[in-house]
Design a protein around this motif. Sequence first.
Motif, PDB file in Angstrom:
ATOM      1  N   GLY A 147       0.805  -1.205   0.000  1.00 47.76           N
ATOM      2  CA  GLY A 147       0.000   0.000   0.000  1.00 47.76           C
ATOM      3  C   GLY A 147       0.845   1.265   0.000  1.00 47.76           C
ATOM      4  O   GLY A 147       2.074   1.227   0.102  1.00 47.76           O
ATOM      5  N   PRO A 164      -5.912   3.753  -1.399  1.00 45.86           N
ATOM      6  CA  PRO A 164      -7.162   3.389  -0.734  1.00 45.86           C
ATOM      7  C   PRO A 164      -6.966   2.668   0.594  1.00 45.86           C
ATOM      8  O   PRO A 164      -7.791   2.781   1.499  1.00 45.86           O
ATOM      9  N   ALA A 165      -5.865   1.911   0.702  1.00 44.63           N
ATOM     10  CA  ALA A 165      -5.622   1.157   1.936  1.00 44.63           C
ATOM     11  C   ALA A 165      -4.168   0.743   2.000  1.00 44.63           C
ATOM     12  O   ALA A 165      -3.448   0.733   0.999  1.00 44.63           O
ATOM     13  N   GLY A 204      -1.788  -2.509   3.997  1.00 50.40           N
ATOM     14  CA  GLY A 204      -2.068  -3.828   4.545  1.00 50.40           C
ATOM     15  C   GLY A 204      -0.827  -4.663   4.723  1.00 50.40           C
ATOM     16  O   GLY A 204       0.298  -4.220   4.440  1.00 50.40           O
ATOM     17  N   GLU A 260      -6.462   9.107  11.426  1.00 49.71           N
ATOM     18  CA  GLU A 260      -7.048   7.950  10.765  1.00 49.71           C
ATOM     19  C   GLU A 260      -7.722   7.033  11.793  1.00 49.71           C
ATOM     20  O   GLU A 260      -7.332   6.993  12.962  1.00 49.71           O
ATOM     21  N   ASP A 271      -7.814   3.682  11.626  1.00 48.11           N
ATOM     22  CA  ASP A 271      -6.970   2.498  11.809  1.00 48.11           C
ATOM     23  C   ASP A 271      -7.777   1.297  12.305  1.00 48.11           C
ATOM     24  O   ASP A 271      -7.424   0.649  13.301  1.00 48.11           O
ATOM     25  N   GLU A 318      -9.192  -4.750   8.818  1.00 51.78           N
ATOM     26  CA  GLU A 318     -10.133  -5.698   8.235  1.00 51.78           C
ATOM     27  C   GLU A 318      -9.344  -6.948   7.854  1.00 51.78           C
ATOM     28  O   GLU A 318      -8.475  -6.899   6.977  1.00 51.78           O
ATOM     29  N   ILE A 350      -6.141  -5.490   5.906  1.00 54.26           N
ATOM     30  CA  ILE A 350      -5.991  -4.150   5.356  1.00 54.26           C
ATOM     31  C   ILE A 350      -6.476  -3.118   6.367  1.00 54.26           C
ATOM     32  O   ILE A 350      -7.286  -3.429   7.252  1.00 54.26           O
ATOM     33  N   ILE A 351      -5.957  -1.918   6.240  1.00 50.85           N
ATOM     34  CA  ILE A 351      -6.392  -0.769   7.022  1.00 50.85           C
ATOM     35  C   ILE A 351      -6.648   0.347   6.019  1.00 50.85           C
ATOM     36  O   ILE A 351      -5.725   0.789   5.323  1.00 50.85           O
ATOM     37  N   ARG A 352      -7.864   0.793   5.927  1.00 44.47           N
ATOM     38  CA  ARG A 352      -8.226   1.783   4.904  1.00 44.47           C
ATOM     39  C   ARG A 352      -7.727   3.175   5.285  1.00 44.47           C
ATOM     40  O   ARG A 352      -7.735   3.551   6.452  1.00 44.47           O
ATOM     41  N   ASN A 353      -7.292   3.918   4.270  1.00 47.40           N
ATOM     42  CA  ASN A 353      -6.924   5.321   4.446  1.00 47.40           C
ATOM     43  C   ASN A 353      -8.160   6.189   4.247  1.00 47.40           C
ATOM     44  O   ASN A 353      -8.985   5.919   3.372  1.00 47.40           O
ATOM     45  N   GLY A 354      -8.266   7.251   5.041  1.00 49.04           N
ATOM     46  CA  GLY A 354      -9.415   8.125   4.900  1.00 49.04           C
ATOM     47  C   GLY A 354      -9.057   9.599   4.922  1.00 49.04           C
ATOM     48  O   GLY A 354      -9.490  10.367   4.055  1.00 49.04           O
TER      49      GLY A 354
END
Length: 351
Positions: free
Chosen positions: A9, A14-15, A17, A54, A56, A59, A77-81
């Motif tokens: 990533g 988007p994420a 991981g 974030e 954090d 998933e 995965i850990i999504r970025n926002g």
Amino acid sequence: MQLRYSIFGESHGPAIGVVVENLPAGTAVDMGFISRDLDRRRAKKGGLSTTRLERDAPEILSGVFEGKTTGTPLCAIIRNGDTRSADYERTKDLARPSHADFTGFVRYGGHNDYRGGGHFSGRLTAALTFAGAVAKLCLRERGVAVGAHILQIGPERDVPFDPVNLQPALFEEIAAKSFSVIDDAAGERMQAVIQAARMDVTSVGGLIQCGITGLPAGVGAPDRDSLEGVIAKNIFAVPAVKGIEFGLGFQFASAYGHEVNDEMTLKDGSVVTKTNRNGGILGGISNGMPIIFQTVIKPTASISRPQQTVNLSSMAEETLEIHGRHDPCILSRASVVIEAAAALSVLEALL
């Protein structure tokens, strides 16, 4: 089979991981424990870290069934926002001093993601922290504990670990704090140093000290798979790490043998050492004493002061002034990241 992990990533993708291979099957995956470690790494309000906040929330995509590891590859995965990619658009051709912009540009032919440092960003340590938390759970079932604290920021120092009588209860006490130190008064002085650096539009570095308890004697090897080597390999995968020392480390250079040898004795029928100046490792192999090491974290490279650099598109010298959201000091969030790298290292050596 050797424990392996791969982080993927980019900072503004988007994420992020991680894939961890060859984990022991049947380890209970305590999501509360994992979330606590991720929260320790997260940026928080108050001026000690970046204002990028974030969630954090990991998933898990594979490798866990009915709450336990399956032994097959664990992928999460850990999504970025909270990204602001526009902060980097106007300076994308300017190599930021002490960042990996130039080396990444050369290594990948200019195709690297420059937003927020891309794959070189400290953002990816969230994925490392997740993997390290899972490794800690595996180690806990084997009686091994890992903990770390901020030993130094600028000129201010915390109380060091007791190298002989280090107890896991201290790790839990430190982990419960919002600022990872043993001596809270020292922590307040460190925080003042960070705030002063922030107000002076600069950054500050320091030392993280890590300890590992419960590791039996005999783990490691006398060659390239030395316990120090396995730990160092993973520690240097953490962005901003520039050095590591075990036990007294570089203090050995000015010492004499009779001053620093760890004399041996018997305690409850087991061989132990009276002191632990070698940090629990001899000949690349654990000796049963606590593993103790220190690692140097450099000052955050992103500072909002004019600096000379090179435009990699025009190949002309230019002046760069960095704007955006950056940590004035990484150490307030780094202890748990170093723990993660150490936990993965010890589990690799044990397996």
